[in-house]
Design an enzyme around this catalytic site. Structure first.
Site, PDB file in Angstrom:
ATOM      1  N   LYS A  65      36.790  46.263  29.629  1.00 58.15           N
ATOM      2  CA  LYS A  65      37.261  47.304  28.681  1.00 58.15           C
ATOM      3  C   LYS A  65      37.393  46.748  27.270  1.00 58.15           C
ATOM      4  O   LYS A  65      37.102  47.432  26.295  1.00 58.15           O
ATOM      5  CB  LYS A  65      38.633  47.863  29.121  1.00 58.15           C
ATOM      6  CG  LYS A  65      38.621  48.520  30.469  1.00 58.15           C
ATOM      7  CD  LYS A  65      40.015  48.891  30.915  1.00 58.15           C
ATOM      8  CE  LYS A  65      40.921  47.716  31.178  1.00 58.15           C
ATOM      9  NZ  LYS A  65      40.524  46.863  32.302  1.00 58.15           N
ATOM     10  N   HIS A 105      42.381  41.266  27.924  1.00 52.98           N
ATOM     11  CA  HIS A 105      41.083  41.800  27.502  1.00 52.98           C
ATOM     12  C   HIS A 105      40.331  40.734  26.714  1.00 52.98           C
ATOM     13  O   HIS A 105      40.825  40.237  25.701  1.00 52.98           O
ATOM     14  CB  HIS A 105      41.275  43.064  26.643  1.00 52.98           C
ATOM     15  CG  HIS A 105      41.903  44.199  27.402  1.00 52.98           C
ATOM     16  ND1 HIS A 105      42.175  45.416  26.840  1.00 52.98           N
ATOM     17  CD2 HIS A 105      42.287  44.294  28.702  1.00 52.98           C
ATOM     18  CE1 HIS A 105      42.701  46.208  27.766  1.00 52.98           C
ATOM     19  NE2 HIS A 105      42.791  45.543  28.899  1.00 52.98           N
ATOM     20  N   GLN A 148      44.419  48.030  32.503  1.00 49.02           N
ATOM     21  CA  GLN A 148      44.311  48.074  33.973  1.00 49.02           C
ATOM     22  C   GLN A 148      43.134  48.984  34.355  1.00 49.02           C
ATOM     23  O   GLN A 148      42.156  49.014  33.629  1.00 49.02           O
ATOM     24  CB  GLN A 148      45.631  48.545  34.615  1.00 49.02           C
ATOM     25  CG  GLN A 148      46.756  47.540  34.534  1.00 49.02           C
ATOM     26  CD  GLN A 148      47.470  47.493  33.200  1.00 49.02           C
ATOM     27  OE1 GLN A 148      47.941  48.496  32.719  1.00 49.02           O
ATOM     28  NE2 GLN A 148      47.576  46.321  32.601  1.00 49.02           N
ATOM     29  N   ASP A 166      39.946  44.695  34.691  1.00 48.22           N
ATOM     30  CA  ASP A 166      39.010  43.606  34.358  1.00 48.22           C
ATOM     31  C   ASP A 166      37.545  44.033  34.411  1.00 48.22           C
ATOM     32  O   ASP A 166      36.664  43.242  34.746  1.00 48.22           O
ATOM     33  CB  ASP A 166      39.239  42.395  35.293  1.00 48.22           C
ATOM     34  CG  ASP A 166      40.666  41.903  35.226  1.00 48.22           C
ATOM     35  OD1 ASP A 166      41.262  41.982  34.143  1.00 48.22           O
ATOM     36  OD2 ASP A 166      41.190  41.450  36.267  1.00 48.22           O
TER      37      ASP A 166
HETATM   38  P1  GDP Z   1      39.140  43.826  30.711  1.00 48.71           P
HETATM   39  O1  GDP Z   1      40.504  43.471  31.166  1.00 48.71           O
HETATM   40  O2  GDP Z   1      38.637  45.090  31.318  1.00 48.71           O
HETATM   41  O3  GDP Z   1      39.000  43.841  29.213  1.00 48.71           O
HETATM   42  O4  GDP Z   1      38.178  42.662  31.251  1.00 48.71           O
HETATM   43  P2  GDP Z   1      38.480  41.064  31.251  1.00 48.71           P
HETATM   44  O5  GDP Z   1      38.326  40.550  29.880  1.00 48.71           O
HETATM   45  O6  GDP Z   1      39.729  40.771  31.967  1.00 48.71           O
HETATM   46  O7  GDP Z   1      37.318  40.565  32.207  1.00 48.71           O
HETATM   47  C1  GDP Z   1      35.981  40.815  31.934  1.00 48.71           C
HETATM   48  C2  GDP Z   1      35.245  39.474  31.834  1.00 48.71           C
HETATM   49  O8  GDP Z   1      33.854  39.705  31.866  1.00 48.71           O
HETATM   50  C3  GDP Z   1      35.494  38.746  30.531  1.00 48.71           C
HETATM   51  O9  GDP Z   1      35.407  37.367  30.754  1.00 48.71           O
HETATM   52  C4  GDP Z   1      34.355  39.222  29.638  1.00 48.71           C
HETATM   53  O10 GDP Z   1      34.034  38.290  28.602  1.00 48.71           O
HETATM   54  C5  GDP Z   1      33.243  39.320  30.635  1.00 48.71           C
HETATM   55  N1  GDP Z   1      32.233  40.369  30.385  1.00 48.71           N
HETATM   56  C6  GDP Z   1      32.399  41.614  29.857  1.00 48.71           C
HETATM   57  N2  GDP Z   1      31.244  42.299  29.894  1.00 48.71           N
HETATM   58  C7  GDP Z   1      30.331  41.483  30.455  1.00 48.71           C
HETATM   59  C8  GDP Z   1      28.951  41.639  30.810  1.00 48.71           C
HETATM   60  O11 GDP Z   1      28.339  42.678  30.647  1.00 48.71           O
HETATM   61  N3  GDP Z   1      28.338  40.566  31.406  1.00 48.71           N
HETATM   62  C9  GDP Z   1      28.991  39.395  31.651  1.00 48.71           C
HETATM   63  N4  GDP Z   1      28.327  38.420  32.234  1.00 48.71           N
HETATM   64  N5  GDP Z   1      30.285  39.219  31.329  1.00 48.71           N
HETATM   65  C10 GDP Z   1      30.953  40.255  30.761  1.00 48.71           C
HETATM   66  P1  IMO Z   2      43.416  44.535  32.511  1.00 50.17           P
HETATM   67  O1  IMO Z   2      43.859  45.471  31.406  1.00 50.17           O
HETATM   68  C1  IMO Z   2      43.644  43.486  36.746  1.00 50.17           C
HETATM   69  C2  IMO Z   2      47.488  44.158  38.746  1.00 50.17           C
HETATM   70  C3  IMO Z   2      48.279  42.943  39.204  1.00 50.17           C
HETATM   71  C4  IMO Z   2      48.964  43.525  40.414  1.00 50.17           C
HETATM   72  C5  IMO Z   2      49.276  44.953  40.004  1.00 50.17           C
HETATM   73  C6  IMO Z   2      50.699  45.160  39.485  1.00 50.17           C
HETATM   74  O2  IMO Z   2      43.135  43.159  32.064  1.00 50.17           O
HETATM   75  O3  IMO Z   2      42.324  45.157  33.316  1.00 50.17           O
HETATM   76  P2  IMO Z   2      51.956  44.465  37.246  1.00 50.17           P
HETATM   77  O4  IMO Z   2      52.218  43.131  36.640  1.00 50.17           O
HETATM   78  O5  IMO Z   2      51.203  45.395  36.354  1.00 50.17           O
HETATM   79  O6  IMO Z   2      53.190  45.117  37.793  1.00 50.17           O
HETATM   80  O7  IMO Z   2      51.021  44.155  38.534  1.00 50.17           O
HETATM   81  O8  IMO Z   2      48.364  45.260  38.962  1.00 50.17           O
HETATM   82  N1  IMO Z   2      47.130  44.168  37.310  1.00 50.17           N
HETATM   83  C7  IMO Z   2      45.891  43.954  36.855  1.00 50.17           C
HETATM   84  N2  IMO Z   2      44.747  43.617  37.503  1.00 50.17           N
HETATM   85  N3  IMO Z   2      43.632  43.696  35.412  1.00 50.17           N
HETATM   86  C8  IMO Z   2      44.754  44.052  34.744  1.00 50.17           C
HETATM   87  O9  IMO Z   2      44.732  44.398  33.441  1.00 50.17           O
HETATM   88  C9  IMO Z   2      45.958  44.148  35.463  1.00 50.17           C
HETATM   89  N4  IMO Z   2      47.240  44.444  35.119  1.00 50.17           N
HETATM   90  C10 IMO Z   2      47.933  44.463  36.266  1.00 50.17           C
HETATM   91  O10 IMO Z   2      47.420  41.876  39.537  1.00 50.17           O
HETATM   92  O11 IMO Z   2      48.071  43.596  41.502  1.00 50.17           O
HETATM   93 MG    MG Z   3      41.525  41.900  32.121  1.00 54.12          MG
END
Ligand code: GDP
Ligand code: IMO
Ligand code: MG
Length: 434
Positions: free
Chosen positions: A16, A41, A224, A13
């Site tokens: 990416k 994502h 992840q 999170d």
């Molecule tokens: P990922 O799994 O790595 O793609 O990340 P997620 O989408 O799960 O979580 C990142 C969150 O932060 C999302 O809600 C994005 O829209 C938000 N986000 C990404 N880059 C930025 C940033 O530079 N600033 C802010 N405020 N939010 C961001």
């Molecule tokens: P993105 O791509 C954050 C965490 C789960 C749990 C552990 C194992 O959005 O960054 P699983 O279901 O994979 O066997 O769970 O990994 N986990 C993540 N945490 N972002 C993710 O993906 C995750 N994918 C799995 O919360 O702790």
């Molecule tokens: Mg994510």
């Protein structure tokens, strides 16, 4: 070098999806190489939000080929729903390709995921319950279903006749929710899956290597984060795939020498979903405040993310494992307005200063963060204006914070993301030319 890998530098999170979408502009292809729909994502384009789980972020750019590589595990039914959602929201799967070697997540994998968590008693991993672990277990045990199997009906029938009684017995033994399907109903379902992906399935290693041979740029989109890697993460509180840069090679069928750049996506603070050690975790109101400011709630499960200060011991582990050539720092805007910002530069474990991230859970539990406190900085009203004025115009405190990260990790911060939108990104140096 035209292969660029994007890796989450922490526990997932980090943003990416946003960085992948941004860097995909110059690329021909976006490839997912591990994980499955445990990923979530988020990409925001012109104010419209897209949440991708199994699909590569390339599906939001109609001129790119989006590839699901061999290292990914796919839940066909959930992918069908995701495709519907994305197409309704304006994305396209016209250029989606799926590896014939990717493995399938079955319903019994989801049930087993829940049952295994129950067996772990008061020490669950806190999985997403998407069946990821059990699907990879079957792959490693050499009994998994592959996408290509859908095209070999005799083989499929033979595998189903062995698998159904085996998984039914297993679920019963584990006192888990029963698996209702018969051999015939599963075969019929799998034929429907074949119709769904027909025309999209191929040897994606050939496709990717041909693009690289032609000098095209390819982005490999990690899911992840490095600390959830099955080998290098906080085992057993990890996911079941290789989330580090090496996974891009095995998970997509390209050689290491074809990867020229590795971008570490580093959130300006730390978050983690699920269980496991996190040395810089905050507590109480301080944690709640950051969670709220950063909107730190999971895309897949909706769970609140644990929050803490940036941890350079952990980030150094990540930078070393992945060989980051650039860092894309994200969500640094969230820290605007803090009077002071802390960065963990070492751990104190049993009275000793430790600079390298330990493997032992008990050491991590005992670790106390050694913080460097830096002066905070104020925010701004108009992000578009800040982007236009570029890096030099960022608040001085923010730039010092970025320098601290560069000095600690010996990796340049090439991208600074200051908002969730595609355009809310400052480029200091092109990561493709690292
Ligand atoms: P990922 O799994 O790595 O793609 O990340 P997620 O989408 O799960 O979580 C990142 C969150 O932060 C999302 O809600 C994005 O829209 C938000 N986000 C990404 N880059 C930025 C940033 O530079 N600033 C802010 N405020 N939010 C961001
Ligand atoms: P993105 O791509 C954050 C965490 C789960 C749990 C552990 C194992 O959005 O960054 P699983 O279901 O994979 O066997 O769970 O990994 N986990 C993540 N945490 N972002 C993710 O993906 C995750 N994918 C799995 O919360 O702790
Ligand atoms: Mg994510």
């Amino acid at each position: 070098m035209p292969g660029l890998v994007i890796i989450g530098a922490q526990w997932g999170d980090e943003g990416k999806g946003k960085i992948t979408d941004y860097l995909a502009e110059d690329a021909e292809m976006v490839v997912r190489f591990q994980g499955g729909n445990n990923a979530g994502h988020t990409i925001i384009i012109d104010g419209k939000t897209f949440k991708l789980q199994a699909l590569p972020s390339g599906v939001l750019r109609p001129d790119k080929t989006a590839v699901i590589g061999n290292g990914v595990v796919i839940n066909m039914e959930e992918m069908e729903d995701e495709i519907k959602r994305i197409v309704e929201a304006g994305g396209t799967i016209a250029n989606l390709k799926i590896s014939d070697r990717a493995h399938l997540i079955m319903n019994y994998h989801k049930k087993l995921d829940g049952a295994e968590e129950k067996y772990r008693g008061n020490k669950p991993v806190g999985t997403t319950k998407k069946g990821i672990g059990p699907a990879y277990q079957d792959k490693i045990s050499r009994i998994g279903f592959r996408v290509g199997d859908l095209y070999e009906e005799d083989l499929l029938k033979e595998k189903i006749s062995f698998m159904i009684p085996y998984k039914k017995d297993l679920l019963e033994m584990m006192d888990a929710e029963k698996c209702q399907c018969s051999n015939e109903s599963l075969f019929a379902k799998m034929m429907r899956w074949r119709d769904m992906v027909d025309g999209l399935v191929c040897d994606t290693s050939v496709l990717i290597n041909e693009a690289l041979d032609a000098g095209k740029k390819v982005v490999f989109e990690g899911a992840q984060g490095a600390m959830l890697d099955i080998d290098h993460g906080t085992y057993p509180y990890v996911t079941s795939s290789s989330t580090c840069a090496g996974g891009a090679c095995t998970g997509s069928g390209v050689a290491p020498r074809r990867i020229g750049s590795v971008v570490g996506c580093l959130k300006a603070y730390t978050t983690r979903v699920g269980e496991g050690p996190m040395v810089t975790e905050m507590e109480g109101e301080e944690e709640e405040a950051l969670q709220k400011l950063g909107g730190e709630f999971g895309v897949v499960t909706g769970r609140g993310r644990r929050c803490g200060w940036l941890d350079l011991v952990q980030a150094e582990h990540s930078a070393r494992l992945n060989g980051f050539t650039s860092i894309a720092i994200t969500k640094i805007d969230v820290l605007c307005g803090y009077k002071e910002v802390k960065v963990c530069t070492a751990y104190e474990i049993d009275g000793k200063i430790v600079k390298h991230f330990p493997a032992s859970l008990s050491k991590l539990e005992a670790a106390k963060p050694v913080y460097k406190t830096v002066k905070g900085w104020e925010g701004w009203d108009d992000t578009a204006e800040v982007v236009k004025n570029g890096y030099d115009a960022l608040p001085e405190g923010m730039k010092s914070y970025i320098s601290l990260i560069e000095d600690g990790l010996k990796v340049p911060v090439d991208l600074v993301s200051i908002g969730p939108g595609r355009e809310e990104t400052i480029v200091r140096r092109d990561p493709w030319h690292s």
